[in-house]
Design a protein around this motif. Structure first.
Motif, PDB file in Angstrom:
ATOM      1  N   ALA A 105       1.071  -1.358   0.019  1.00 39.60           N
ATOM      2  CA  ALA A 105      -0.107   0.267   0.012  1.00 39.60           C
ATOM      3  C   ALA A 105       0.581   1.369   0.078  1.00 39.60           C
ATOM      4  CB  ALA A 105      -1.149  -0.322   0.780  1.00 39.60           C
ATOM      5  N   ILE A 106       2.152   1.357   0.550  1.00 40.67           N
ATOM      6  CA  ILE A 106       3.052   1.951   0.970  1.00 40.67           C
ATOM      7  C   ILE A 106       3.671   2.629  -0.317  1.00 40.67           C
ATOM      8  CG2 ILE A 106       5.113   2.595   2.022  1.00 40.67           C
ATOM      9  CD1 ILE A 106       4.412   2.088   4.672  1.00 40.67           C
ATOM     10  N   ALA A 107       3.592   1.491  -1.167  1.00 40.33           N
ATOM     11  CA  ALA A 107       4.587   1.585  -2.422  1.00 40.33           C
ATOM     12  C   ALA A 107       3.738   2.244  -3.828  1.00 40.33           C
ATOM     13  CB  ALA A 107       5.140   0.275  -2.639  1.00 40.33           C
ATOM     14  N   LEU A 108       1.935   2.414  -3.266  1.00 44.87           N
ATOM     15  CA  LEU A 108       1.262   3.482  -4.290  1.00 44.87           C
ATOM     16  C   LEU A 108       1.629   4.741  -4.040  1.00 44.87           C
ATOM     17  CD1 LEU A 108      -2.100   0.835  -3.848  1.00 44.87           C
ATOM     18  CD2 LEU A 108       0.185   0.668  -5.849  1.00 44.87           C
ATOM     19  N   LEU A 142      -2.312   9.544   4.810  1.00 46.23           N
ATOM     20  CA  LEU A 142      -2.879   8.308   4.878  1.00 46.23           C
ATOM     21  C   LEU A 142      -1.223   7.639   4.993  1.00 46.23           C
ATOM     22  CD1 LEU A 142      -4.519   6.051   3.714  1.00 46.23           C
ATOM     23  CD2 LEU A 142      -3.855   6.832   2.257  1.00 46.23           C
ATOM     24  N   ARG A 143      -0.041   8.693   4.481  1.00 46.87           N
ATOM     25  CA  ARG A 143       0.897   8.064   4.751  1.00 46.87           C
ATOM     26  C   ARG A 143       1.369   7.360   5.844  1.00 46.87           C
ATOM     27  NH1 ARG A 143       5.365   6.614   1.430  1.00 46.87           N
ATOM     28  NH2 ARG A 143       7.402   6.787   2.132  1.00 46.87           N
ATOM     29  N   THR A 189      -0.320   7.005   8.524  1.00 48.81           N
ATOM     30  CA  THR A 189      -0.868   6.223   8.998  1.00 48.81           C
ATOM     31  C   THR A 189      -0.414   4.941   8.607  1.00 48.81           C
ATOM     32  OG1 THR A 189      -2.991   7.579   8.730  1.00 48.81           O
ATOM     33  CG2 THR A 189      -3.306   5.447   9.420  1.00 48.81           C
ATOM     34  N   LEU A 190      -0.323   4.817   7.651  1.00 50.05           N
ATOM     35  CA  LEU A 190       0.108   3.531   6.557  1.00 50.05           C
ATOM     36  C   LEU A 190       1.694   3.004   7.579  1.00 50.05           C
ATOM     37  CD1 LEU A 190      -0.898   3.382   3.320  1.00 50.05           C
ATOM     38  CD2 LEU A 190      -1.675   1.513   5.064  1.00 50.05           C
ATOM     39  N   LEU A 191       3.035   4.330   7.443  1.00 47.46           N
ATOM     40  CA  LEU A 191       3.437   3.998   8.211  1.00 47.46           C
ATOM     41  C   LEU A 191       3.789   3.315   9.434  1.00 47.46           C
ATOM     42  CD1 LEU A 191       5.704   7.108   6.458  1.00 47.46           C
ATOM     43  CD2 LEU A 191       6.021   4.355   6.448  1.00 47.46           C
ATOM     44  N   ARG A 192       3.151   4.234  10.378  1.00 51.36           N
ATOM     45  CA  ARG A 192       2.914   3.961  11.699  1.00 51.36           C
ATOM     46  C   ARG A 192       2.176   2.587  11.936  1.00 51.36           C
ATOM     47  NH1 ARG A 192       3.132   3.040  16.907  1.00 51.36           N
ATOM     48  NH2 ARG A 192       1.511   3.046  17.849  1.00 51.36           N
ATOM     49  N   ALA A 193       1.569   2.303  10.803  1.00 47.10           N
ATOM     50  CA  ALA A 193       0.995   0.101  11.035  1.00 47.10           C
ATOM     51  C   ALA A 193       1.813  -0.658  10.730  1.00 47.10           C
ATOM     52  CB  ALA A 193      -0.503   0.284   9.674  1.00 47.10           C
ATOM     53  N   LEU A 194       2.294  -0.142   9.679  1.00 48.10           N
ATOM     54  CA  LEU A 194       3.610  -0.883   9.307  1.00 48.10           C
ATOM     55  C   LEU A 194       4.684  -0.567  10.662  1.00 48.10           C
ATOM     56  CD1 LEU A 194       5.373  -2.199   7.254  1.00 48.10           C
ATOM     57  CD2 LEU A 194       6.535  -0.488   6.499  1.00 48.10           C
TER      58      LEU A 194
END
Length: 422
Positions: free
Chosen positions: A19-22, A28-29, A31-36
């Motif tokens: 998802a981050i690669a998209l 949003l980014r 949040t995704l980094l935090r989730a990773l």
């Protein structure tokens, strides 16, 4: 079972990476980094309220999960939330509020709002850019319309508070900035320190009333350091001191004559130096309420010596009795007289304790030693304790005996000057 959990976390981490690669951006980014980080077990530990409660004086604590969010504790233990950002090419530190007035949850919510605000291209709350100098300017404007002492307060603030602090913004302001100037002078001049504390308190109070302080701003006047009361001064001018004073004022022109009038009448500095001809009717001088400390008129019955001072000054077109002192091109006439006396006092070899105000003490002391009652002393020095109707009756009842004491005091000073009193 543990293996199953590990596989699940790995699969979730892989999906998040895709998802981050998209190429998502902003929140949003983030949040995704935090989730990773959580999925891979690399997430920093969430700070709790206990961490903030234990923060020591002079220390700081940065939130590992919220970029820029920080708590800073002053040397006196006052804790404030700050948001550190890059703006206009330089780093800024914006105060969000003070702890515990602003809770951990509220600080995080405020951080999220401001971060989203910046991400959307909006400007941050400009109230945090207000400087200490602007707060002082606002207070002075208000005080000039509401306080008789506004000039003295303004002078104290600009002499002790502003130097080196004028450009400090509310985002940077700490209680230590406001406490330090009070602490710096209280050992040497506690009376001035008390007045400075009162003025700084006024600055904060008026800023809050005008809505100049941002939400969550936790510095209040009660946090300012208390100043111990100064020991009462028992010194008052003796016969030799008064003789030296009268000799020194003989060649001081307008200022010398104003000082003599103060000595003869027991009035305060500003009451005398701003004396106007339209306040005098015969030997009756009525000082208006706006120039009196008690904010009510004061009637002085001028002695023969005081009338002689006035008679020597008649014939000018000025509305002031002492026009040179009240030249429109000069400001703070009372200060000019005070400074001139300080210089002359040194030349005359008189102690620094011989201030202009001690002339009132000299009068009151002599009257007491000569048998004058407390009512008479209060009447002479405008210290009448009664208020309302009683004050008017007391003024009327005591004016005649007060006139006698003013004349007796003038005769005593004449005897001192003529060296007829030891």
């Amino acid at each position: 079972m543990p293996q199953l959990k590990s596989d699940t976390r790995a699969q979730v981490a892989s999906l998040i990476e895709k998802a981050i690669a998209l190429g998502p951006r902003k929140e949003l980014r983030t949040t995704l980094l935090r989730a990773l980080e959580i999925a891979t077990g690399d997430a920093p530990k969430e700070l709790t309220q206990l961490h903030y409660d234990r923060l020591g004086r002079g220390a700081r604590l940065t939130d590992p999960q919220r970029p820029g969010l920080m708590m800073k504790s002053s040397k006196t233990g006052l804790k404030r939330w700050t948001y550190r950002v890059q703006a206009e090419g330089k780093q800024r530190e914006i105060t969000l509020g003070h702890y515990p007035e602003m809770s951990v949850a509220e600080a995080r919510e405020k951080w999220a709002d401001m971060r989203a605000q910046r991400s959307g291209g909006e400007t941050l709350d400009n109230m945090t850019d207000t400087t200490v100098e602007q707060l002082v300017d606002h207070y002075t404007t208000w005080a000039s319309e509401n306080l008789r002492s506004w000039q003295a307060n303004d002078r104290l603030l600009r002499q002790h508070l502003l130097p080196g602090r004028e450009a400090i913004t509310l985002a940077e302001l700490d209680i230590d900035h406001l406490s330090a100037p009070i602490t710096a002078i209280q050992a040497k001049t506690p009376q001035q320190a008390r007045k400075l504390r009162s003025a700084i308190s006024g600055v904060l109070t008026q800023a809050r009333k005008a809505g100049l302080l941002p939400k969550g701003f936790g510095i209040t006047p009660t946090m300012l350091p208390e100043v111990d009361s100064a020991k009462a001064r028992t010194w008052h001018p003796g016969t030799k001191d008064l003789r030296a004073f009268l000799a020194a004022t003989a060649d001081m022109g307008d200022i010398g004559q104003a000082l003599r009038l103060i000595a003869l009448t027991g009035t305060r500095l500003r009451e005398a130096v701003e004396m106007r001809w339209d306040e005098v009717e015969g030997n009756r001088w009525t000082i208006p309420a706006e120039r009196m400390k008690a904010n009510r008129p004061h009637v002085v019955i001028l002695s023969d010596a005081a009338m002689a001072v006035l008679d020597a000054r008649r014939g000018t077109d000025s509305p002031f009795v002492f026009p040179a002192v009240n030249d429109p091109q000069r400001t703070r006439s009372a200060d000019n007289v005070s400074h001139a006396w300080a210089d002359k006092r040194g030349e005359a070899g008189l102690p620094s304790a011989f201030t202009i105000h001690t002339l009132r003490k000299a009068l009151a002391t002599w009257v007491a030693e000569s048998g004058g009652t407390r009512d008479i002393r209060d009447r002479l020095t405008a210290h009448t304790l009664a208020t309302g109707v009683d004050a008017h009756y007391n003024q009327a009842e005591l004016t005649a005996p007060a006139a006698e004491w003013w004349q007796r005091w003038a005769d005593h000073l004449a005897a001192i000057e003529g060296q007829n009193v030891c």
